[in-house]
Design a protein around this motif. Structure first.
Motif, mmCIF file in Angstrom:
data_model
loop_
_atom_site.group_PDB
_atom_site.id
_atom_site.type_symbol
_atom_site.label_atom_id
_atom_site.label_comp_id
_atom_site.label_asym_id
_atom_site.label_seq_id
_atom_site.Cartn_x
_atom_site.Cartn_y
_atom_site.Cartn_z
ATOM 1 N N TRP A 13 0.900 -1.318 -0.031
ATOM 2 C CA TRP A 13 -0.067 -0.030 0.023
ATOM 3 C C TRP A 13 0.837 1.457 0.033
ATOM 4 O O TRP A 13 0.624 2.227 -0.734
ATOM 5 C CB TRP A 13 -0.829 -0.224 1.144
ATOM 6 C CG TRP A 13 -1.509 1.322 1.305
ATOM 7 C CD1 TRP A 13 -2.686 1.968 0.681
ATOM 8 C CD2 TRP A 13 -1.083 2.458 2.266
ATOM 9 N NE1 TRP A 13 -2.998 3.220 1.173
ATOM 10 C CE2 TRP A 13 -2.224 3.204 2.039
ATOM 11 C CE3 TRP A 13 -0.162 2.554 3.234
ATOM 12 C CZ2 TRP A 13 -1.723 4.662 2.985
ATOM 13 C CZ3 TRP A 13 -0.033 3.645 4.075
ATOM 14 C CH2 TRP A 13 -1.084 4.571 3.944
ATOM 15 N N ARG A 17 1.373 4.491 -2.806
ATOM 16 C CA ARG A 17 0.851 5.968 -2.509
ATOM 17 C C ARG A 17 2.094 6.845 -2.308
ATOM 18 O O ARG A 17 1.895 8.006 -2.662
ATOM 19 C CB ARG A 17 0.260 5.855 -1.091
ATOM 20 C CG ARG A 17 -1.253 5.382 -1.610
ATOM 21 C CD ARG A 17 -2.170 6.675 -1.934
ATOM 22 N NE ARG A 17 -3.653 6.314 -1.976
ATOM 23 C CZ ARG A 17 -4.369 7.045 -2.809
ATOM 24 N NH1 ARG A 17 -3.854 8.394 -2.900
ATOM 25 N NH2 ARG A 17 -5.664 6.931 -2.890
ATOM 26 N N GLU A 98 -8.009 1.185 1.472
ATOM 27 C CA GLU A 98 -7.169 0.766 0.654
ATOM 28 C C GLU A 98 -6.451 -0.765 1.216
ATOM 29 O O GLU A 98 -6.292 -1.509 0.548
ATOM 30 C CB GLU A 98 -6.353 1.726 0.044
ATOM 31 C CG GLU A 98 -6.814 2.741 -0.706
ATOM 32 C CD GLU A 98 -5.816 3.686 -1.001
ATOM 33 O OE1 GLU A 98 -4.568 3.600 -0.975
ATOM 34 O OE2 GLU A 98 -6.116 4.738 -1.897
#
Length: 836
Positions: A13, A17, A98
């Motif tokens: 994740w 990002r 997410e």
């Protein structure tokens, strides 16, 4: 990339990002992973929030993959602002959503603050979230109420964000006791994680967070590359801004706004925010401009924040309401109107631009008066050199202690006196709490107060033989409905004399800090204060005199000691490069001082020339440039023939107000006449009458370090300061209710109840002065002592004021006798608001 000790889902994740973690994040994660108390101190935009949360998200994910996550609170996040709490909750939604998309684990979060609807509060009790986002006041309520209290028992980590925002106030002491109560409830020491952008010294903040427990400090400093400069209008600055000069500032602001995508304009007062937003709306269009301050409805503030985030707003004019880390999207430029008086405040505000890990903050400061220009120049240099304001933690406020004792005894069936005393001393602000002080508060809560309506205010049962404390009936409800460390602030009516017309209202915090003689602006008129009593400020038309202090005192705090030292240093350095006062004038006499300001303070030529010219005229008028080491005192007659005594002392208004109040008391005793007085950041003005004859040098001998505190105490008792501070103290200590039967107690009734309690514990304070011989003796009652300490600390601690007020501190006191100028340099006061 994330360190390998994070779960692969978290690392996946993160990589989708973000880029490389910051140094603050890497060191913070390492310490948090080891289970240590951790303080992360780093500049705004360093990713501190993720540094605090990510390890907890990782732990919850791992537990959820091994077995089903129970509906229990594991992490408590405490923010000083309700808006910031809601903002953090919203920003947490993205990583939780997410991460859930990458794994079967669902991590829940909820906000509990004063704005949380009742339905959400009930749902939270039925199904507790894994992450609870709250405020200091709501944490106190959760610890005191029966069912919410049980929800907190499973917590393992508590995160305190923007710790510097509460550190120096009663909210900090209140929060420190709540954190100790939380540890006691959970039966273990929770891991504490503190986040802050600006603080000095760091050791004080560390101790506030963990007291004597080991705590890892991740200190990446507050210094950061910053694009900062001072802007001055084409016309010279004066004591008061003219309409023409305001238009020059507006034109320059419009030019800067046009050069940037989004601009944040920060001001020191709500009134100036409204006026500036109105003026810019007329030039840019109302759809591109909005105001943001604490008096606006929550929906209006949220709408302004959202419009700034989505780019439909070009400029937002805000007060301190946006200083903390609320997400307002990308801001290109911050324009600060007038000096904010504190280095940390400027850093916080300018840090709202370039609010990313790699962004560069950009700020422009617009001084509004000549003294303001000097202060802004000193502040910009202080920022470049890495200076910071020193933080000071209040020492054991007894009214907050009384409230927390009442709340904790209501939450538990019975408390042992020694155990409760030990719990309180574990909180850093109460580390030096004496057992006698603790017992005085306990006995006060047990006995209550004898008033005209009978004995009232007893909240606990105290068994002095077995040394046990138990709650009385109704105490829990009293603690819940009247808790918190933010005092109720009411308005004072402003009445014009002798007509008796009401011309408006003043903020209470402003009114009680004023003294007869102060000049303030309300509407488009300057008013001189004649008298303050009974919730009424009686005034006369000041005939256009410049204001002696900001309109909204609560939002424009006094100048910090560090900034006063910086201003004094600039004055001394420039003064040494100015020609002697008796030297004949010549065209290039200011060249050396101007070049010094350009080289050392990096000022543009117009700003440097204005400072050199202003201080040059000051030196010619007074014979010296006043500094912290060289004071000047003068006596002259104004245009109306009134005698004015001016003490030039750039110590800042905290010292000068205390000094002025004590001097006014001494003059009153010596001449048997109430004088008008005013204090600014740069000095003190006393308005005298023709009968007042004295040697000018005697003024320095009117006060002595050994007796100045006693003089200040008597002066405070005669002022409205003590009356209001007493009410605040009694409400925080639960002696006077702020709410009753689901409704707010009106201000007039709160004042009346507070007077009843004062008559009970300090009769001389409410007695007729004609019947009192000599000085009034302040009793040893804990609330009276606390209220008096608050008055002296607000004015400036008595001992600190005495150390600066004695003649020996002034190596070169200067006396300028019988001058007759048109106006003293001291009347270059703080800025007024622009005309509509």
């Amino acid at each position: 990339m994330l360190p390998q000790d994070f779960h692969p889902v978290i690392r996946q994740w993160w990589d989708s990002r973000f880029g490389e973690p910051t140094a603050a994040q890497l060191e913070g994660w390492s310490a948090i992973r080891r289970g240590e108390h951790t303080l992360i101190a780093a500049p705004t935009g360093s990713g501190k929030t993720l540094a605090a949360f990510l390890t907890s998200l990782d732990a919850l994910l791992r537990e959820g993959l091994e077995k089903e996550l129970p509906d229990e609170v594991r992490v408590i996040y405490v923010s000083p602002l309700k808006a910031l709490s809601a903002d953090i909750h919203k920003n947490l939604a993205m990583p939780r959503r997410e991460i859930h998309a990458l794994s079967p684990v669902k991590i829940t979060a909820a906000v509990r603050s004063g704005d949380t609807p009742q339905s959400e509060r009930a749902a939270m009790l039925r199904t507790p979230p894994h992450i609870l986002v709250t405020t200091p006041e709501s944490l106190y309520l959760l610890l005191t109420a029966e069912r919410p209290r049980e929800m907190l028992r499973t917590a393992r980590v508590v995160i305190v964000d923007e710790i510097h925002a509460v550190l120096q106030s009663r909210r900090g002491a209140h929060l420190a006791l709540s954190l100790e109560r939380l540890d006691q409830l959970c039966g273990r020491k929770l891991q504490r994680i503190g986040l802050s952008a600006t603080q000095k010294p760091i050791e004080t903040v560390r101790k506030f967070l963990a007291n004597e427990a080991p705590c890892t400090v991740v200190d990446k400093g507050h210094k950061r590359h910053i694009d900062l400069a001072v802007e001055v209008p084409g016309s010279p600055l004066e004591a008061v801004m003219s309409g023409e000069v305001w238009q020059e500032i507006y034109s320059r602001l419009v030019e800067l706004i046009g050069q940037h995508r989004t601009t944040l304009i920060t001001v020191n007062t709500r009134r100036l925010a409204e006026r500036m937003a109105h003026q810019l709306s007329e030039k840019l269009g109302p759809e591109f401009v909005a105001a943001h301050h604490g008096s606006l409805a929550k929906e209006v503030r949220l709408d302004a924040e959202e419009r700034l985030r989505n780019g439909s707003l070009k400029v937002l004019v805000a007060t301190a309401s946006l200083e903390l880390g609320i997400d307002i999207g990308h801001v290109d430029l911050v324009c600060q109107i007038s000096s904010p008086n504190r280095i940390a405040t400027l850093l916080q505000r300018v840090g709202r631009s370039g609010h990313t890990v790699s962004g560069t903050p950009k700020g422009r400061i617009f001084p509004l008066t000549r003294d303001d220009l000097v202060e802004c120049a000193a502040m910009v240099k202080a920022v470049r050199e890495g200076e910071l304001d020193r933080v000071e933690v209040p020492d054991a406020p007894l009214d907050v202690l009384a409230q927390q004792i009442a709340a904790e005894t209501a939450a538990e069936e019975e408390w042992d006196e020694e155990a409760l005393f030990a719990l309180c001393r574990r909180a850093y602000p109460y580390r030096n709490l004496k057992e006698e002080q603790f017992l005085d508060v306990v006995q006060m809560l047990a006995r209550g107060y004898a008033t005209n309506r009978g004995r009232r205010g007893a909240l606990i049962h105290y068994d002095s033989v077995n040394r046990k404390l138990r709650s009385r009936k109704g105490t829990r409800m009293t603690a819940i409905t009247n808790g918190g460390a933010i005092p109720e602030v009411f308005d004072f009516r402003v009445v014009l004399e002798p007509e008796g017309h009401t011309v408006g209202t003043l903020n209470e915090d402003f009114a009680i800090e004023s003294i007869p003689g102060d000049v303030f602006q309300l509407g488009n008129t300057s008013w001189r204060i004649l008298q303050i009593n009974g919730g009424v400020v009686r005034v006369a038309d000041a005939a256009g005199q410049p204001p002696s202090m900001p309109f909204w005192l609560g939002e424009a705090p006094a100048r910090s000691d560090e900034m006063s030292a910086g201003v004094s240093r600039l004055r001394a350095e420039v003064g040494a490069r100015l020609p002697p006062p008796d030297e004949a004038r010549n065209d290039g006499e200011l060249g050396v001082a101007t070049e010094f300001l350009r080289d050392e303070y990096l000022l543009e030529k117009p700003a440097a020339e204005q400072i050199a010219a202003y201080l040059g005229e000051t030196k010619r008028a007074l014979g010296v440039v006043p500094t912290a080491q060289t004071l000047a005192i003068e006596r002259f007659f104004d245009e109306s023939g009134g005698m004015q005594l001016v003490l030039h002392a750039p110590f800042g208004s905290r010292v000068n107000r205390a000094w002025g109040l004590a001097l006014r008391k001494k003059f009153c005793q010596g001449f048997n006449f109430e004088l008008q007085a005013a204090a600014t950041e740069e000095g003190i003005i006393l308005s005298l009458g023709s009968p007042h004859s004295f040697a000018l040098e005697d003024v320095y001998r009117y006060l002595h370090p050994n007796t100045v505190r006693d003089t200040l105490v008597q002066a405070v008792l005669d002022s409205p300061i003590f009356e209001t501070r007493w009410r605040w103290t009694t409400t925080l200590a639960l002696a006077v209710p702020r709410n009753r039967n689901g409704a707010k107690v009106p201000g007039q009734l709160q004042r009346m109840y507070a007077e009843d309690v004062l008559q009970s514990v300090f009769p001389d304070a409410a007695a007729c002065l004609d019947n009192i011989q000599g000085a009034r003796e302040v009793p040893e009652h804990p609330l009276v002592q606390q209220a008096m300490r608050d008055c002296l600390l607000r004015k400036r601690n008595g001992s600190k004021a005495s150390s600066t007020a004695r003649p020996g501190f002034c190596r070169k006191p200067i006396f300028c006798k019988n001058r007759r100028p048109s106006r003293s340099p001291l009347t270059s006061a703080k800025p007024s608001v622009p005309s509509a």
